[in-house]
Design an enzyme around this catalytic site. Structure first.
Site: not given
Ligand code: UFG
Length: 345
Positions: A54, A89, A157, A206
């Site tokens: 944080g 949180f 996680y 992302l």
């Molecule tokens: N992605 C990319 N390029 C990047 C980053 C992400 O293509 O540089 C894709 C990932 O593969 C995914 C999508 O974008 O398909 C979203 O990815 P994020 O990392 O933004 O989020 P996640 O879906 O992986 O993660 C979220 C929450 C987590 C939770 C998870 C559960 O942030 O806290 O969903 O699967 F645990």
């Protein structure tokens, strides 16, 4: 009416909500937006945060710096501030890291939450809203994912978050704890006043990464796989605005304070967007070409995570107000383009 025409300032506080509320992890991303909403609603609020992820600058209420795992420190905060209720949180929340270092996740998520629950019991505090996650469902067997979907998490996680859900259920049964577990889909966006937003070190999500490319802070965005069984081959996620999440916490706490003993619900919009759709929308909003390159899949990414179910609406009266991807990206872009160092200045 467009969802974007509502303003955060126009929403009244859920009726009957009283404080003080102790927000553990209230200087983090979702925590800080929730604290801002509590304060806006006039609810006395105290933040307890160790500032490991944080930011001091995100603290919108009295900040007590302390570790949730430090029983004496935590007890002191409870004695001094006499919270009526807790919103929790604080957690380690990187899926990949949880695979390589599960010990940290079991300690900081599960064991430290046990410490918190014991301090609450000792102090007679009976209401807690807890950050759970769609990662507790694991690999989806059907989409959209409603609350009756089997919970079979695949990452440490997700497993630690599910352990905590189980702990809460057992404490409710045995000790009369009133608890809400809110299973977020992909939290995104920033406060509409532009002062709070997403700032993780390192950033892995992302939307902030795409916007950092638009700001020239990164050369390109890497697309993790375009051979998924989705219309454009890239992964689909249900993005939910962080201020909508914040409002859901207040609504859940109001229900607990009114005597409801147990709430388990998804927080999502019911819509999903592919990685390519996110990049395309970010190009429109930022006016930047945002170079993108397809690379290999990231391990552990399910093709599609989109929320279903109506519990949040039925139990909490919650409806996303900024559920459109454009709204989420618009607010995130305002934050990232005006605060180029994020919450660090
Ligand atoms: N992605 C990319 N390029 C990047 C980053 C992400 O293509 O540089 C894709 C990932 O593969 C995914 C999508 O974008 O398909 C979203 O990815 P994020 O990392 O933004 O989020 P996640 O879906 O992986 O993660 C979220 C929450 C987590 C939770 C998870 C559960 O942030 O806290 O969903 O699967 F645990």
């Amino acid at each position: 009416m467009s969802a974007s025409s509502s303003s955060a300032g126009s929403t009244p506080a859920p009726s009957g909500l009283t404080g003080p509320v102790l927000v553990i992890g209230g200087a983090g991303y979702i925590g800080s937006h929730t604290v801002a909403e509590l304060v806006r609603c006039g609810v006395p609020t105290i933040i307890y945060d160790n500032l490991s992820t944080g930011h001091r600058s995100a603290a919108r209420a009295t900040l007590v710096v302390g570790d949730m795992g430090n029983r004496e420190q935590l007890l002191r905060a409870f004695r001094e501030h006499r919270p009526r209720s807790v919103i929790h949180f604080a957690a380690k929340c990187f899926v990949g890291e949880s695979v390589t270092d599960p010990a940290k996740y079991y300690l900081e998520n599960v064991v430290y939450t046990h410490t918190l629950l014991e301090v609450m019991r000792e102090r007679g505090v009976q209401e807690i809203v807890f950050s759970s996650t769609c990662a507790t469902y694991g690999e989806p067997v059907r989409v959209p994912i409603d609350e009756t979907h089997p919970q079979v998490p695949i990452s440490p996680y997700g497993k630690t978050k599910l352990h905590i859900e189980h702990m809460l259920e057992d404490y409710t049964r045995a000790y009369g704890l009133r608890a809400a577990a809110l299973r977020y889909f992909n939290a995104a966006g920033a406060s509409q006043d532009g002062t709070l937003g997403e700032d993780h070190q390192p950033e892995t999500h992302l939307i902030p990464l795409v916007l950092q490319v638009a700001l020239g802070q990164r050369p390109e965005i890497l697309i993790f796989g375009d051979d998924y069984p989705t219309p454009d081959g890239t992964c689909i996620r249900g993005y939910v605005h962080v201020e909508d999440l914040a409002r859901a916490h207040l609504a859940a706490l109001a229900r607990l304070q009114a005597g409801v003993s147990s709430i388990r619900c998804n927080l999502g919009t019911g819509s999903g967007y592919s990685v390519r759709e996110v990049i395309e929308a970010a190009r429109r909003i930022s006016g930047h070409p945002i170079p993108a390159r397809v690379v290999a899949r990231r391990e552990g990414d399910p093709p599609c995570l989109v929320s279903g179910g109506t519990r949040a609406r039925d139990l909490l009266g919650w409806q996303p107000q900024r559920g459109e991807l454009e709204d989420i990206l618009h607010d995130a872009w305002r934050f990232h383009s005006t605060k180029r160092n994020g919450m660090r200045g």
